[in-house]
Every structure is written in structure tokens, then in C-alpha cells.
Write an enzyme that holds these catalytic residues in place. Structure first.
Site, PDB file in Angstrom:
ATOM      1  N   SER A  77       0.892  -1.081   0.112  1.00 25.76           N
ATOM      2  CA  SER A  77       0.044   0.100  -0.068  1.00 25.76           C
ATOM      3  C   SER A  77       0.923   1.352   0.032  1.00 25.76           C
ATOM      4  CB  SER A  77      -0.787  -0.143   1.289  1.00 25.76           C
ATOM      5  OG  SER A  77      -1.595   1.222   1.448  1.00 25.76           O
ATOM      6  N   TYR A 101      -1.193  -1.078  10.534  1.00 20.79           N
ATOM      7  CA  TYR A 101      -1.401  -1.259   9.103  1.00 20.79           C
ATOM      8  C   TYR A 101      -0.310  -0.567   8.284  1.00 20.79           C
ATOM      9  CZ  TYR A 101      -3.794  -1.292   4.443  1.00 20.79           C
ATOM     10  OH  TYR A 101      -4.186  -1.239   3.396  1.00 20.79           O
TER      11      TYR A 101
HETATM   12  N1  LIG Z   1      -8.796  -0.709  -0.635  1.00 15.72           N
HETATM   13  C1  LIG Z   1      -7.790   0.081  -0.640  1.00 15.72           C
HETATM   14  O1  LIG Z   1      -7.866   1.331  -0.601  1.00 15.72           O
HETATM   15  C2  LIG Z   1      -6.340  -0.606  -0.569  1.00 15.72           C
HETATM   16  C3  LIG Z   1      -5.324   0.432  -0.870  1.00 15.72           C
HETATM   17  C4  LIG Z   1      -3.939  -0.201  -0.713  1.00 15.72           C
HETATM   18  C5  LIG Z   1      -3.857  -1.459  -0.605  1.00 15.72           C
HETATM   19  N2  LIG Z   1      -4.915  -2.405  -0.203  1.00 15.72           N
HETATM   20  C6  LIG Z   1      -4.787  -3.704   0.236  1.00 15.72           C
HETATM   21  O2  LIG Z   1      -5.593  -4.598  -1.100  1.00 15.72           O
HETATM   22  C7  LIG Z   1      -5.725  -5.725  -0.480  1.00 15.72           C
HETATM   23  C8  LIG Z   1      -7.090  -6.263  -0.598  1.00 15.72           C
HETATM   24  O3  LIG Z   1      -7.863  -5.266   0.100  1.00 15.72           O
HETATM   25  P1  LIG Z   1      -9.295  -4.689  -0.379  1.00 15.72           P
HETATM   26  O4  LIG Z   1      -9.177  -3.246  -0.351  1.00 15.72           O
HETATM   27  O5  LIG Z   1      -9.659  -5.610  -1.627  1.00 15.72           O
HETATM   28  O6  LIG Z   1     -10.191  -5.105   0.716  1.00 15.72           O
HETATM   29  P2  LIG Z   1     -11.390  -6.070   0.847  1.00 15.72           P
HETATM   30  O7  LIG Z   1     -12.499  -6.021  -0.019  1.00 15.72           O
HETATM   31  O8  LIG Z   1     -11.867  -6.091   2.266  1.00 15.72           O
HETATM   32  O9  LIG Z   1     -10.891  -7.614   0.763  1.00 15.72           O
HETATM   33  C9  LIG Z   1      -9.939  -8.170   1.383  1.00 15.72           C
HETATM   34  C10 LIG Z   1      -9.773  -9.542   1.140  1.00 15.72           C
HETATM   35  O10 LIG Z   1      -8.891 -10.185   2.095  1.00 15.72           O
HETATM   36  C11 LIG Z   1      -9.242 -11.580   2.583  1.00 15.72           C
HETATM   37  N3  LIG Z   1      -8.699 -11.648   3.847  1.00 15.72           N
HETATM   38  C12 LIG Z   1      -8.712 -11.034   4.916  1.00 15.72           C
HETATM   39  N4  LIG Z   1      -8.124 -11.623   5.864  1.00 15.72           N
HETATM   40  C13 LIG Z   1      -7.841 -12.869   5.495  1.00 15.72           C
HETATM   41  C14 LIG Z   1      -7.390 -14.217   6.121  1.00 15.72           C
HETATM   42  N5  LIG Z   1      -7.029 -14.199   7.520  1.00 15.72           N
HETATM   43  N6  LIG Z   1      -7.299 -15.114   5.239  1.00 15.72           N
HETATM   44  C15 LIG Z   1      -7.557 -15.341   4.082  1.00 15.72           C
HETATM   45  N7  LIG Z   1      -8.246 -14.253   3.484  1.00 15.72           N
HETATM   46  C16 LIG Z   1      -8.294 -13.080   4.216  1.00 15.72           C
HETATM   47  C17 LIG Z   1     -10.964 -11.363   2.582  1.00 15.72           C
HETATM   48  O11 LIG Z   1     -11.464 -12.649   2.581  1.00 15.72           O
HETATM   49  P3  LIG Z   1     -13.081 -12.618   3.250  1.00 15.72           P
HETATM   50  O12 LIG Z   1     -13.629 -11.392   2.898  1.00 15.72           O
HETATM   51  O13 LIG Z   1     -13.673 -14.052   2.443  1.00 15.72           O
HETATM   52  O14 LIG Z   1     -12.674 -12.719   4.722  1.00 15.72           O
HETATM   53  C18 LIG Z   1     -10.813 -10.498   1.331  1.00 15.72           C
HETATM   54  O15 LIG Z   1     -11.235 -11.397   0.139  1.00 15.72           O
HETATM   55  C19 LIG Z   1      -5.192  -5.652   1.115  1.00 15.72           C
HETATM   56  O16 LIG Z   1      -4.099  -6.383   1.373  1.00 15.72           O
HETATM   57  C20 LIG Z   1      -5.504  -4.309   1.409  1.00 15.72           C
HETATM   58  O17 LIG Z   1      -4.480  -3.949   2.592  1.00 15.72           O
HETATM   59  C21 LIG Z   1      -6.152  -1.727  -0.213  1.00 15.72           C
END
Ligand SMILES: NC(=O)c1ccc[n+]([C@@H]2O[C@H](COP(=O)([O-])OP(=O)(O)OC[C@H]3O[C@@H](n4cnc5c(N)ncnc54)[C@H](OP(=O)(O)O)[C@@H]3O)[C@@H](O)[C@H]2O)c1
Length: 262
Positions: free
Chosen positions: A143, A156
Site C-alpha cells: 500500500s 497497518y
Molecule cells: N482498498 C484500498 O484502498 C487498498 C489500498 C491499498 C492496499 N490495499 C490492500 O489490498 C488488499 C485487498 O484489500 P481490499 O481493499 O480488496 O479489501 P477487501 O475488499 O476487504 O478484501 C480483503 C480480502 O482479503 C481476505 N482476507 C482477509 N483476511 C484474511 C485471512 N486471514 N485469510 C484469508 N483471506 C483473508 C478477505 O477474505 P474474506 O472477505 O473472505 O474474509 C478478502 O477477500 C489488502 O491487502 C489491502 O491492505 C487496499
């Protein structure tokens, strides 16, 4: 998009992971997908199948090192592995971050990444090289939060910083084994993780656009992909200030939603 036949993605049940799976889905592609929520994972799998992909989906927690090693080691040849699963949570009103939240974030966003990348590195190093001598590619979703220690989201930022630094520092040795590592540092993406944020999110973009940018950078062999670039630059410059000034600056910015979605 350059063709990749076999892709493994963690956190494919939602947001960026789901968008990546859909972007990769197509005839002749095998997708290995994982997440914790069976219904949402199944939903992603069905949509990918409808696009012609063969899908093998498993409910798996990235914190379970043995189960992750078994899954990745038994997947067969992998062209691309994406360590995407993660959780986000911050703190409010300058209160200390609860211990359970600190541990949950590091266990998922750092140990979970290692539980994905280490077995993937070992498996790919043993694969036959493909075009250009590439045995496989691994992307870690870090991130822009990795670039600046924001007091509103200590764990985080720290876990993302460690994931990014480790990935970038490991990329050279991995390339010597024919494995191309990329740290992906997105800004704000419209997903469940940011849905609860009640503050302006500069550069907010849809997950499908983010997935395309990520894949383009990964397939181009970049060691780090940061987008939007200007938000990454702002974070880098702010982090150059003395910590007290960075802290004062960040105190004017709201943090992540407080509740840990663990
Ligand atoms: N959204 C942003 O602005 C942003 C920016 C920078 C980086 N990121 C990074 O991008 C990645 C994806 O995030 P997102 O924004 O797509 O969020 P999201 O929609 O909440 O998706 C998170 C995913 O991670 C899975 N997950 C969480 N804990 C887990 C565990 N212990 N074991 C297996 N799966 C797990 C969730 O699975 P379940 O829902 O099935 O539990 C879900 O599929 C993350 O690493 C986040 O930090 C996001």
C-alpha cells in the site's frame, strides 16, 4: 494482456482480489482462488468460470502457514501468485491501538504475505523456465501506507511497510532464481475496506481499474508498482519530515475506519 496460464490469488472473495481474478479469467486459464467467506468466494469463482477459466477455489486463512504451504505446493505450475489478502483498521481520538488489532493486522498483512510468498518462491524456483527465462511471477499487495507511518493506523502502516521493504529487498535474489517479485502499492481503491471511510480519499479508483494497472506493472517486471504516482510522491515527501512534523501533519488527516475487519 500477456497470457498467463495459471494464477493463484489470496483474498479473491472481495475487492481487489476479486477484480484481479476476473481480469485474469479467460479460456485456457486456471485460477487458484482463496478467501474466508465461502459464499463470496463462490460468487467470484462462478463469474470467472463464466468467462471461461477453470477455477479451483478453497476457503483458507492466510494465517495458517501449514495449510497455505500445502495449497501452494500442491497447485502445480504457477505463472503468477498474488499475496493480496489483508485487513485494514485504524484508531480514533489518539487512543492506543488495541493489542488484538495490532496482532491481527501483523498476522494477516505480514505473516499472511510470508505464508504465501515463501512457498510460492520455493515452488516457482523448481519450475521449468518459460519465455525470457521467467519461472514465475509473485506480486505482494502492500500500500502507499507503507511509505508513511500514520499515527491513525500504526499497525497497518508498519505491516505494509515491512511487506513492501521485504519484497523489494528480496526481488534481486529471487530474480537470480528466475522468479520476478513485485511490490504493489496502491492508493485508495473502492472496496469493502474503504467503504466505511468518512473522509475524502484523493485519487480513489475502482478495483477493476486498479487490477489492470497492477497486472500491467507486474507483467512488465517492475519491482514496485505505485499508483496513483502523485499520492505515492506526497507520502514519500511527508515521510522525509522530522517525525514530530510528520505526526502533526498526519494528525490533521483522518485515519482508517477504526473497526478491524478480522
Ligand atoms: N482498498 C484500498 O484502498 C487498498 C489500498 C491499498 C492496499 N490495499 C490492500 O489490498 C488488499 C485487498 O484489500 P481490499 O481493499 O480488496 O479489501 P477487501 O475488499 O476487504 O478484501 C480483503 C480480502 O482479503 C481476505 N482476507 C482477509 N483476511 C484474511 C485471512 N486471514 N485469510 C484469508 N483471506 C483473508 C478477505 O477474505 P474474506 O472477505 O473472505 O474474509 C478478502 O477477500 C489488502 O491487502 C489491502 O491492505 C487496499
Amino acid at each position: 494482456m500477456q497470457h498467463i496460464n495459471s494464477v493463484l490469488i489470496t483474498g479473491a472473495s472481495s475487492g481487489i482480489g476479486r477484480a484481479l481474478a476476473l481480469e485474469c479469467a479467460g479460456s485456457g486459464t486456471t485460477l487458484h482462488l482463496s478467501g474466508r467467506d465461502p459464499a463470496r468466494l463462490d460468487d467470484t469463482a462462478r463469474e470467472c468460470q463464466a468467462r471461461g477459466a477453470e477455477v479451483r477455489a478453497v476457503v483458507l486463512d492466510v494465517r495458517d502457514a501449514a495449510a497455505m504451504a500445502g495449497w501452494i505446493g500442491g497447485a502445480g505450475r504457477l505463472d503468477l501468485v498474488v499475496a493480496n489478502a489483508g485487513i485494514g483498521a485504524g484508531i480514533e481520538d489518539g487512543r492506543p491501538e488495541p493489542e488484538a488489532q495490532v496482532r491481527a493486522i501483523f498476522a494477516t498483512n505480514l505473516d499472511g504475505v510470508l505464508n504465501t510468498v515463501l512457498p510460492a518462491l520455493a515452488a516457482m524456483a523448481a519450475q521449468q523456465p518459460g519465455p525470457g527465462g521467467v519461472r514465475g511471477r509473485i506480486a505482494v499487495v502492500a500500500s502507499i501506507a507503507a511509505f508513511i507511518p500514520a499515527s491513525a493506523a500504526p499497525s497497518y502502516c508498519a505491516a505494509k511497510s515491512a511487506a513492501d521493504a521485504w519484497t523489494v529487498a528480496t526481488a534481486r535474489a529471487a530474480r537470480g532464481q528466475g522468479v520476478w517479485l513485485t511490490s504493489v502499492c496502491p492508493g485508495y481503491i473502492r472496496t469493502a475496506m474503504t467503504a466505511a471511510n468518512r473522509f475524502p480519499m484523493p485519487g480513489l479508483m475502482d478495483a477493476d481499474r486498479a487490477a489492470r494497472i497492477m497486472l500491467r506493472g507486474v507483467l512488465a517486471g517492475r519491482v514496485r508498482v505505485t499508483f496513483p504516482w502523485w499520492l505515492g510522491a506526497v507520502a514519500r515527501v511527508a515521510a522525509l519530515l522530522p517525525p514530530r512534523l510528520t505526526g502533526m501533519l498526519m494528525a490533521t488527516q483522518p485515519g482508517k475506519a477504526a473497526a478491524a475487519s478480522t
